[in-house]
Design a protein around this motif. Sequence first.
Motif, short mmCIF file in Angstrom:
data_model
loop_
_atom_site.label_atom_id
_atom_site.label_comp_id
_atom_site.label_asym_id
_atom_site.label_seq_id
_atom_site.Cartn_x
_atom_site.Cartn_y
_atom_site.Cartn_z
N LEU A 277 18.74 20.77 -16.33
CA LEU A 277 18.19 20.83 -14.97
C LEU A 277 19.11 20.16 -13.97
O LEU A 277 19.36 20.67 -12.88
CB LEU A 277 16.80 20.19 -14.94
N ALA A 278 19.61 18.99 -14.35
CA ALA A 278 20.50 18.26 -13.45
C ALA A 278 21.80 19.03 -13.21
O ALA A 278 22.37 19.00 -12.11
CB ALA A 278 20.79 16.87 -14.01
N GLY A 279 22.29 19.70 -14.25
CA GLY A 279 23.54 20.44 -14.12
C GLY A 279 23.35 21.89 -13.69
O GLY A 279 24.33 22.66 -13.72
N ARG A 280 22.13 22.28 -13.35
CA ARG A 280 21.84 23.64 -12.90
C ARG A 280 22.35 24.67 -13.92
O ARG A 280 22.99 25.68 -13.57
CB ARG A 280 22.43 23.91 -11.52
N GLU A 281 22.06 24.40 -15.20
CA GLU A 281 22.47 25.31 -16.25
C GLU A 281 21.48 26.46 -16.42
O GLU A 281 21.79 27.45 -17.09
CB GLU A 281 22.61 24.54 -17.58
N PHE A 282 20.28 26.31 -15.86
CA PHE A 282 19.26 27.35 -15.98
C PHE A 282 19.49 28.42 -14.91
O PHE A 282 19.81 28.10 -13.76
CB PHE A 282 17.86 26.76 -15.83
N ALA A 283 19.31 29.66 -15.30
CA ALA A 283 19.46 30.78 -14.36
C ALA A 283 18.18 31.58 -14.31
O ALA A 283 17.45 31.68 -15.31
CB ALA A 283 20.62 31.68 -14.80
N LEU A 284 17.89 32.14 -13.13
CA LEU A 284 16.71 32.97 -12.97
C LEU A 284 17.04 34.42 -13.28
O LEU A 284 18.01 34.98 -12.76
CB LEU A 284 16.17 32.86 -11.54
N PHE A 285 16.23 35.01 -14.15
CA PHE A 285 16.26 36.45 -14.40
C PHE A 285 14.93 37.02 -13.89
O PHE A 285 13.98 36.27 -13.66
CB PHE A 285 16.40 36.74 -15.90
N CYS A 286 14.87 38.30 -13.75
CA CYS A 286 13.60 38.92 -13.37
C CYS A 286 13.47 40.26 -14.08
O CYS A 286 14.47 40.92 -14.40
CB CYS A 286 13.51 39.10 -11.86
N GLU A 301 8.54 39.78 -12.55
CA GLU A 301 8.20 38.54 -13.25
C GLU A 301 9.47 37.70 -13.34
O GLU A 301 10.51 38.18 -13.82
CB GLU A 301 7.66 38.82 -14.65
N ILE A 302 9.39 36.48 -12.86
CA ILE A 302 10.55 35.59 -12.89
C ILE A 302 10.65 34.97 -14.28
O ILE A 302 9.68 34.41 -14.80
CB ILE A 302 10.44 34.49 -11.82
N LEU A 303 11.83 35.08 -14.86
CA LEU A 303 12.09 34.55 -16.21
C LEU A 303 13.21 33.52 -16.12
O LEU A 303 14.11 33.63 -15.29
CB LEU A 303 12.50 35.68 -17.15
N LEU A 304 13.15 32.56 -17.00
CA LEU A 304 14.14 31.49 -17.02
C LEU A 304 15.05 31.66 -18.22
O LEU A 304 14.58 31.84 -19.35
CB LEU A 304 13.44 30.11 -17.07
N ARG A 305 16.35 31.60 -17.98
CA ARG A 305 17.34 31.71 -19.05
C ARG A 305 18.23 30.47 -19.02
O ARG A 305 18.50 29.93 -17.94
CB ARG A 305 18.20 32.97 -18.89
N TRP A 306 18.69 30.08 -20.18
CA TRP A 306 19.45 28.83 -20.27
C TRP A 306 20.71 29.07 -21.09
O TRP A 306 20.65 29.36 -22.28
CB TRP A 306 18.59 27.75 -20.90
N HIS A 307 21.85 28.91 -20.42
CA HIS A 307 23.13 28.89 -21.14
C HIS A 307 23.61 27.44 -21.18
O HIS A 307 24.14 26.91 -20.21
CB HIS A 307 24.17 29.78 -20.46
N ASN A 308 23.38 26.83 -22.34
CA ASN A 308 23.74 25.43 -22.53
C ASN A 308 25.20 25.36 -22.97
O ASN A 308 25.56 25.92 -24.02
CB ASN A 308 22.83 24.81 -23.61
#
Length: 531
Positions: A277-286, A301-308
Amino acid sequence: MQTAQRIIKSYRRRRAIVCVLAGIVALMVTLAFRFISERNLNQQRVALFTHHAVATLDRLMLPLISSRKALAPLVGVACSDVHLQLRKQAASLQTVRAIGLIENGILYCSSIFGNRNVPIHQLQPALPASQPLLVLSTDQSLLKDRPVLIMWYPTTPDGQSGVIEAVNIELLSSLMLEPQAPLITGVILSVAGRHLVHGKSVLTDLPLLADEKRYQRASQNFPFTVSVSGPGSTRLALRHLPSQLPLALMMGLLTGFIAWFATANRMSFSREINLGLAGREFALFCQPLVHAQSLQCVGVEILLRWHNPRQGWISPEVFIPIAEDQHLIARLTRYVLIETKRQLHLFPADAHFHIGVNVAPSHIRHGELLKDLHRLWFTGRPVQQLTIELTERDALLDVDPRMMRELHRYGVKIAIDDFGTGNSSLSWLEKLHPDILKIDKSYTAAIGTDAVNSTVTDMIIALGQRLNIELVAEGVETQQQAQHLRQQGVQTLQGFLFAVPMPIEDFPDWLAGNTAPPARQNDQVAPLIPG
């Protein structure tokens, strides 16, 4: 793609490794500290022993120097006249065994024997000498072949006359030069190339060392040296190191336990979420929702994706349940609200266009979600219709119906996501008054089969229509499924048949009629991350 079990197991394994390493380091540091401490203590003991021996011998022999003034004038005087005085002087000095007067190389008077007439070189070959001497030798007159330390003071320039003082060095060595095993196994007094080994006679050569170390200290006042030998401070400390193992093990275990508790937050998946969250690694998909009859897009529908960057792509099926368990789901929802509001310009400015955001029931309790909406969503006065999609992972019975009424009062629609897969109950449908039921994709996939789920799908549709609740079918992948749902009166469809989840910034192109872009991973076409 990683599973929740694998990623949690990985973190636990890393955490355990760190704790074990911390314990091993603590054990090694404790052993090293104890080793260094004992080695230094051994060195200090050896140095203190030799310092004490030299200082004590110096202190006992310094009065002999002072006695020169009284004894030197007696040389040449008849023994009968000075014998008594010699005896008194010897008695006052305590450590002196005998005092002798030498004239022209002849010992003519002794404090013990009185008159004598013996060439001094017969008794001590190194005498007479023109310089003061300290001689380590053996007694040839009183105690045959016993160690004796002789101080010689010449009184004439040619050195043929002078005074000798025989020190009872054997007695002194037994008092001051006794070894202290196991640190000190041997003590030697060395004078002018001759050596008195404790418990032995005078030697002309130093004894050879048998795998031992030797430490020496010389007197600053007299020409003698005290040497000690032993296994050495380092070797002795290593020999005693096993006795320190219980303490080191206790310190290692204690450090391991402390590290385990200290890393509970720093080496956990919840910390990774906070870092993401702090590094803004999460991206919004829909994923678009289309009207069943017109096939026009009516919402997303807003979906959350995470590229760590540390773990790669992490599925929502992994991080969402963990976030709920670690009470971080509200933070993820706030992130989605903030990012969605920031990019509202990508969606049609239409009051009938639905934007669905997944919310955990736990976020609704105590009015927390309502406060977040006032702070993060309503301040932007969005035109689009906000839909809160409640998942059935948590028990919806705990949701306060008053919060539902408040959300409705502010124009927010309530949808039950994945309907039929969780703790479904007609009682909470009545309490929560949802606006939308989203039929789970497992029921959609059963359409056209003889499976029980196919019948259940029709029952859910009938239930929604009976309660006048809008229906959305998830997971529509075939024209057969879409046709059946359309015929059954389902208003809205969602699934791969119409569009796969896409980065939110790609939605305007899709809406304009372009082909929906595939899900992206590392800028390459990749299998879809589950929504």
